[in-house]
Design an enzyme around this catalytic site. Structure first.
Site, mmCIF file in Angstrom:
data_model
loop_
_atom_site.group_PDB
_atom_site.id
_atom_site.type_symbol
_atom_site.label_atom_id
_atom_site.label_comp_id
_atom_site.label_asym_id
_atom_site.label_seq_id
_atom_site.Cartn_x
_atom_site.Cartn_y
_atom_site.Cartn_z
ATOM 1 N N LEU A 156 35.385 42.125 38.512
ATOM 2 C CA LEU A 156 36.255 41.488 37.520
ATOM 3 C C LEU A 156 37.353 40.673 38.208
ATOM 4 O O LEU A 156 37.636 40.882 39.390
ATOM 5 C CB LEU A 156 36.876 42.574 36.630
ATOM 6 N N PRO A 157 38.016 39.770 37.461
ATOM 7 C CA PRO A 157 38.967 38.866 38.116
ATOM 8 C C PRO A 157 40.186 39.555 38.753
ATOM 9 O O PRO A 157 40.535 39.242 39.890
ATOM 10 C CB PRO A 157 39.405 37.929 36.978
ATOM 11 N N THR A 216 38.596 42.245 43.626
ATOM 12 C CA THR A 216 39.763 42.242 44.512
ATOM 13 C C THR A 216 40.996 42.367 43.635
ATOM 14 O O THR A 216 41.297 41.455 42.855
ATOM 15 C CB THR A 216 39.835 40.925 45.313
ATOM 16 N N LYS A 228 41.179 44.731 52.724
ATOM 17 C CA LYS A 228 40.848 43.348 52.338
ATOM 18 C C LYS A 228 42.090 42.449 52.397
ATOM 19 O O LYS A 228 42.057 41.359 52.964
ATOM 20 C CB LYS A 228 40.240 43.364 50.935
ATOM 21 N N LYS A 260 45.462 33.854 45.987
ATOM 22 C CA LYS A 260 45.395 35.114 45.227
ATOM 23 C C LYS A 260 45.569 36.310 46.174
ATOM 24 O O LYS A 260 46.365 37.214 45.919
ATOM 25 C CB LYS A 260 44.043 35.215 44.497
HETATM 26 P P1 NAD Z 1 34.519 35.003 37.930
HETATM 27 O O1 NAD Z 1 35.714 34.550 37.173
HETATM 28 O O2 NAD Z 1 33.435 34.021 38.248
HETATM 29 O O3 NAD Z 1 33.827 36.235 37.160
HETATM 30 C C1 NAD Z 1 34.515 37.236 36.478
HETATM 31 C C2 NAD Z 1 33.661 37.691 35.317
HETATM 32 O O4 NAD Z 1 34.298 38.797 34.673
HETATM 33 C C3 NAD Z 1 33.471 36.598 34.242
HETATM 34 O O5 NAD Z 1 32.096 36.423 33.964
HETATM 35 C C4 NAD Z 1 34.239 37.147 33.033
HETATM 36 O O6 NAD Z 1 33.679 36.773 31.797
HETATM 37 C C5 NAD Z 1 34.130 38.638 33.279
HETATM 38 N N1 NAD Z 1 35.149 39.425 32.584
HETATM 39 C C6 NAD Z 1 36.477 39.228 32.540
HETATM 40 N N2 NAD Z 1 37.074 40.182 31.791
HETATM 41 C C7 NAD Z 1 36.082 40.998 31.369
HETATM 42 C C8 NAD Z 1 36.043 42.162 30.550
HETATM 43 N N3 NAD Z 1 37.170 42.666 30.021
HETATM 44 N N4 NAD Z 1 34.856 42.743 30.296
HETATM 45 C C9 NAD Z 1 33.717 42.217 30.816
HETATM 46 N N5 NAD Z 1 33.680 41.125 31.594
HETATM 47 C C10 NAD Z 1 34.842 40.524 31.862
HETATM 48 O O7 NAD Z 1 35.088 35.653 39.279
HETATM 49 P P2 NAD Z 1 34.291 35.893 40.657
HETATM 50 O O8 NAD Z 1 34.415 34.699 41.536
HETATM 51 O O9 NAD Z 1 32.956 36.467 40.352
HETATM 52 O O10 NAD Z 1 35.227 37.000 41.337
HETATM 53 C C11 NAD Z 1 35.208 38.348 40.914
HETATM 54 C C12 NAD Z 1 36.086 39.152 41.850
HETATM 55 O O11 NAD Z 1 35.577 39.035 43.183
HETATM 56 C C13 NAD Z 1 37.550 38.682 41.901
HETATM 57 O O12 NAD Z 1 38.378 39.809 41.961
HETATM 58 C C14 NAD Z 1 37.603 37.852 43.169
HETATM 59 O O13 NAD Z 1 38.893 37.839 43.753
HETATM 60 C C15 NAD Z 1 36.621 38.608 44.053
HETATM 61 N N6 NAD Z 1 36.030 37.797 45.113
HETATM 62 C C16 NAD Z 1 35.541 36.556 44.831
HETATM 63 C C17 NAD Z 1 34.984 35.793 45.856
HETATM 64 C C18 NAD Z 1 34.428 34.409 45.560
HETATM 65 O O14 NAD Z 1 34.130 33.693 46.526
HETATM 66 N N7 NAD Z 1 34.249 34.012 44.316
HETATM 67 C C19 NAD Z 1 34.916 36.300 47.158
HETATM 68 C C20 NAD Z 1 35.377 37.598 47.403
HETATM 69 C C21 NAD Z 1 35.938 38.327 46.360
#
Ligand code: NAD
Length: 296
Positions: A65-66, A96, A171, A246
């Site tokens: 999740l975000p 994260t 992390k 972030k």
């Molecule tokens: P994203 O925004 O693409 O995906 C998040 C998903 O969570 C979305 O599909 C959203 O609809 C869903 N969501 C939000 N609230 C929700 C709820 N209450 N119930 C169900 N679903 C819900 O984000 P991402 O890029 O996939 O990143 C996710 C996590 O991974 C973050 O914490 C980010 O910091 C971490 N991260 C991302 C990357 C990257 O390169 N994208 C790398 C390492 C870590």
């Protein structure tokens, strides 16, 4: 093979859930976005109507999740993961988030008799797709042992960092160091250039001398010396400056609570904050060198 509830199917969670399906696990998914859930259904997942439903009757729950507030919302409440998960279900949060929230939610799970680990990742979308993520895991040894084979279907390197919240701590400390070293590397290459020193010549010297670091040898912010670095691809991410910001902000939050002085971490957050303020945070984080050069 395990029955798994997967919540949060975005850029990272989508491919991670796919890799669990590919490994033969049975996966029930939930996302607020119906399209995201439908895409996983096409790959063979069942779709639940809520996070709580995805968590009920499964052996493992994984969430991606975000931010901390989303994790609190999904895990807490009467229809939340903690309320609906059955006895013996292991909870794995790979988002994260801030260390304090990770520890708070793990404590709520423990109060309900459920084991939980925080397991944030590095490796980005490419690593999520290829199943080569690095997981940094916080939680007790039994929970880590149980999580290990599940994480192994989504990643390559899996580290036990200690108790609850320590995965998040690892992390953000790593990424704070990365942000600082990238800015230092960018400053050095910019100064070298202004002093009439060619980027490749400076790289050849410094990468074998004491200035050597990952930001230089694997991800050089100046175009040329490292062919695979985003500097040679118009600073397309890679790892966007917004994502670095972030993590730097999470590090600052944790540092304030822990009363740990992090003056360079604070400065790094300010500098990446300038990229955000000028709408340039979609570029790769190594693009900070363009800001120093005044051409971002
Ligand atoms: P994203 O925004 O693409 O995906 C998040 C998903 O969570 C979305 O599909 C959203 O609809 C869903 N969501 C939000 N609230 C929700 C709820 N209450 N119930 C169900 N679903 C819900 O984000 P991402 O890029 O996939 O990143 C996710 C996590 O991974 C973050 O914490 C980010 O910091 C971490 N991260 C991302 C990357 C990257 O390169 N994208 C790398 C390492 C870590």
């Amino acid at each position: 093979m395990a029955s798994i509830g997967f919540i949060g199917l975005g850029n990272m969670g989508g491919p991670m859930a796919r890799n669990l399906l590919k490994a033969g696990h049975s996966v029930t998914v939930f996302d607020l976005s119906k399209d995201a859930a439908a895409a996983l259904a096409e790959a063979g997942a069942s779709v639940a109507g809520s996070a709580g439903e995805a968590a009920s009757g499964v052996e493992i729950v994984v969430s991606m999740l975000p931010a901390g507030r989303h994790v609190e919302a999904v895990y807490g409440g009467n229809d939340g993961v903690i309320a609906r998960a059955g006895e013996g279900t292991l909870l794995i949060d790979s988002s994260t988030i801030d260390v304090a929230t990770a520890r708070k939610v793990a404590a709520q799970a423990a109060d309900a008799g459920l084991a939980m680990v925080d397991a944030p990742v590095s490796g980005g979308v490419g690593g999520a797709e290829a199943g080569t993520l690095t997981f940094m895991v916080g939680g007790d040894a039994d929970a880590f042992a149980k999580a290990n084979p599940i994480l192994g279907a989504m990643g390559k390197n899996i580290f036990h960092a200690g108790g609850a919240g320590n995965g998040q701590a690892a992390k953000i400390c790593n990424n704070m160091l990365l942000g600082i070293s990238m800015i230092g590397t960018a400053e050095a290459f910019n100064l070298a250039e202004k002093l009439g020193l060619d980027a490749q010549t400076f790289f050849d010297i410094s990468s074998t001398a004491s200035g050597q670091c990952w930001s230089m040898t694997s991800y050089c912010p100046a175009p040329g010396p490292v062919p695979t670095s985003p500097a040679n691809n118009d600073y397309k991410p890679g790892f966007a400056a917004a994502m670095m910001l972030k993590d730097l902000r999470l590090a600052q939050e944790a540092a304030a609570l822990a009363q740990a002085p992090t003056p360079l971490g604070s400065e790094a957050a300010s500098l990446y904050g300038l990229m955000e303020a000028t709408g340039k945070d979609g570029v790769d984080f190594s693009g900070i060198i363009k800001m120093l050069r005044g051409d971002l």
